[in-house]
Enzyme design. Sequence first.
Site, mmCIF file in Angstrom:
data_model
loop_
_atom_site.group_PDB
_atom_site.id
_atom_site.type_symbol
_atom_site.label_atom_id
_atom_site.label_comp_id
_atom_site.label_asym_id
_atom_site.label_seq_id
_atom_site.Cartn_x
_atom_site.Cartn_y
_atom_site.Cartn_z
ATOM 1 N N SER A 111 15.183 57.693 5.743
ATOM 2 C CA SER A 111 15.484 56.914 6.944
ATOM 3 C C SER A 111 14.306 57.082 7.894
ATOM 4 O O SER A 111 13.520 58.033 7.752
ATOM 5 C CB SER A 111 16.754 57.482 7.586
ATOM 6 O OG SER A 111 16.921 56.985 8.897
ATOM 7 N N TYR A 144 22.395 64.159 11.097
ATOM 8 C CA TYR A 144 21.985 63.078 10.185
ATOM 9 C C TYR A 144 20.469 63.153 9.944
ATOM 10 O O TYR A 144 20.013 63.093 8.799
ATOM 11 C CB TYR A 144 22.376 61.724 10.772
ATOM 12 C CG TYR A 144 21.938 60.545 9.922
ATOM 13 C CD1 TYR A 144 22.609 60.238 8.739
ATOM 14 C CD2 TYR A 144 20.844 59.761 10.286
ATOM 15 C CE1 TYR A 144 22.200 59.162 7.953
ATOM 16 C CE2 TYR A 144 20.439 58.687 9.513
ATOM 17 C CZ TYR A 144 21.118 58.387 8.350
ATOM 18 O OH TYR A 144 20.711 57.328 7.563
HETATM 19 P P1 NDP Z 1 26.587 51.530 3.470
HETATM 20 O O1 NDP Z 1 27.619 52.282 4.233
HETATM 21 O O2 NDP Z 1 26.720 50.059 3.372
HETATM 22 O O3 NDP Z 1 26.434 52.123 2.010
HETATM 23 C C1 NDP Z 1 26.585 53.498 1.748
HETATM 24 C C2 NDP Z 1 26.903 53.655 0.274
HETATM 25 O O4 NDP Z 1 27.030 55.058 -0.007
HETATM 26 C C3 NDP Z 1 28.204 52.978 -0.121
HETATM 27 O O5 NDP Z 1 28.008 52.302 -1.330
HETATM 28 C C4 NDP Z 1 29.151 54.158 -0.319
HETATM 29 O O6 NDP Z 1 30.085 53.829 -1.355
HETATM 30 C C5 NDP Z 1 28.202 55.229 -0.785
HETATM 31 N N1 NDP Z 1 28.756 56.566 -0.658
HETATM 32 C C6 NDP Z 1 29.142 57.221 0.463
HETATM 33 N N2 NDP Z 1 29.665 58.417 0.139
HETATM 34 C C7 NDP Z 1 29.579 58.527 -1.218
HETATM 35 C C8 NDP Z 1 29.948 59.511 -2.153
HETATM 36 N N3 NDP Z 1 30.512 60.666 -1.777
HETATM 37 N N4 NDP Z 1 29.723 59.290 -3.466
HETATM 38 C C9 NDP Z 1 29.166 58.125 -3.877
HETATM 39 N N5 NDP Z 1 28.800 57.143 -3.048
HETATM 40 C C10 NDP Z 1 29.006 57.343 -1.722
HETATM 41 O O7 NDP Z 1 25.203 51.916 4.162
HETATM 42 P P2 NDP Z 1 23.665 51.667 3.760
HETATM 43 O O8 NDP Z 1 23.532 50.709 2.659
HETATM 44 O O9 NDP Z 1 22.960 51.427 5.023
HETATM 45 O O10 NDP Z 1 23.259 53.121 3.255
HETATM 46 C C11 NDP Z 1 22.464 53.365 2.106
HETATM 47 C C12 NDP Z 1 21.443 54.460 2.428
HETATM 48 O O11 NDP Z 1 20.517 53.969 3.390
HETATM 49 C C13 NDP Z 1 22.048 55.720 3.027
HETATM 50 O O12 NDP Z 1 21.448 56.847 2.426
HETATM 51 C C14 NDP Z 1 21.660 55.641 4.492
HETATM 52 O O13 NDP Z 1 21.585 56.900 5.088
HETATM 53 C C15 NDP Z 1 20.308 54.958 4.362
HETATM 54 N N6 NDP Z 1 19.820 54.315 5.599
HETATM 55 C C16 NDP Z 1 20.461 53.253 6.157
HETATM 56 C C17 NDP Z 1 20.011 52.690 7.317
HETATM 57 C C18 NDP Z 1 20.745 51.597 8.019
HETATM 58 O O14 NDP Z 1 20.404 51.266 9.185
HETATM 59 N N7 NDP Z 1 21.717 50.946 7.395
HETATM 60 C C19 NDP Z 1 18.766 53.160 7.968
HETATM 61 C C20 NDP Z 1 18.165 54.265 7.276
HETATM 62 C C21 NDP Z 1 18.664 54.803 6.137
HETATM 63 P P3 NDP Z 1 31.628 54.296 -1.453
HETATM 64 O O15 NDP Z 1 32.126 54.469 -0.050
HETATM 65 O O16 NDP Z 1 32.251 53.159 -2.206
HETATM 66 O O17 NDP Z 1 31.582 55.566 -2.244
#
Ligand code: NDP
Length: 247
Positions: free
Chosen positions: A142, A155
């Site tokens: 991030s 975070y």
């Molecule tokens: P979303 O919330 O849309 O996606 C997060 C994903 O992580 C979901 O598919 C969720 O699936 C999965 N997840 C969460 N907990 C678990 C778990 N215990 N096991 C397996 N899967 C899990 O957010 P983003 O797409 O934004 O996030 C993706 C990455 O990008 C993250 O690492 C986030 O920190 C990073 N990021 C995002 C930014 C933003 O502004 N959006 C900026 C910087 C970094 P499910 O709940 O179905 O398990």
Amino acid sequence: MQNVTDKVVLITGASSGIGEATARRLAGEGAIVLLGARRTDRLEKIVREIRAAGGAAEYRSLDVTDAGSVGDFVEFGRQKFGRVDVLFNNAGVMPLSPLNALKMDEWNRIIDVNIKGVLHGIAAALPVMEAQGAGHIINTASTGAHAVGPSCAVYCASKYAVRAITEGLRQEMAKIRVTLISPGVTETELGHDITDQMAKDFVNDLRSISLSPDAIASAVLYVVAQPAEVDVSEMIVRPASSVGHAF
Ligand code: NDP
């Protein structure tokens, strides 16, 4: 696409946001994608749509906080497709809050998903990739791996840790490519679970300039598509209008 077609790409956190967009994008370029997350109803629908568009995709239930679950996910990919070319360690959570709110359960969840989840992915994929003599591990950090803001300490700490782990892995690995992708604010479901009102307002303000998750999927596609001898080790992708703050 060169260097993407027929590559076996495993994606954690593929049920929404960046993981979902990346699965669709890479499958559209000919990769074979395996999607993992806990919400399998979502994964089932995404896989159905990828296949209907002519792509190759499978899904598996995955909880990255459970090393056994991550091991099963990688082993499923290896057995089903014969190899694992890329692991995109992307699953993450962001329940932001100021430290003095003492939301210890949320701190632990961040650590379990964002740090341990990445380590579980590395532990599961490295032996497979070392045996293959090739592979590519891409970790989602991030802009919060490069700067800290109020309500973001835990975070950001988790993402600084991902950055350190990724750089350490890169230095240790000769034949396995290692990439850190650091997205700026991106329009996804991330942060939907924030319980602190100040942190919620902070994120809502940032969201006014967010990128589409497709922008991050394009970055992942770019690093995967490089020739085998080229490792794009780090990429930061921010909204162009991201002025006045670090994110
Ligand atoms: P979303 O919330 O849309 O996606 C997060 C994903 O992580 C979901 O598919 C969720 O699936 C999965 N997840 C969460 N907990 C678990 C778990 N215990 N096991 C397996 N899967 C899990 O957010 P983003 O797409 O934004 O996030 C993706 C990455 O990008 C993250 O690492 C986030 O920190 C990073 N990021 C995002 C930014 C933003 O502004 N959006 C900026 C910087 C970094 P499910 O709940 O179905 O398990």
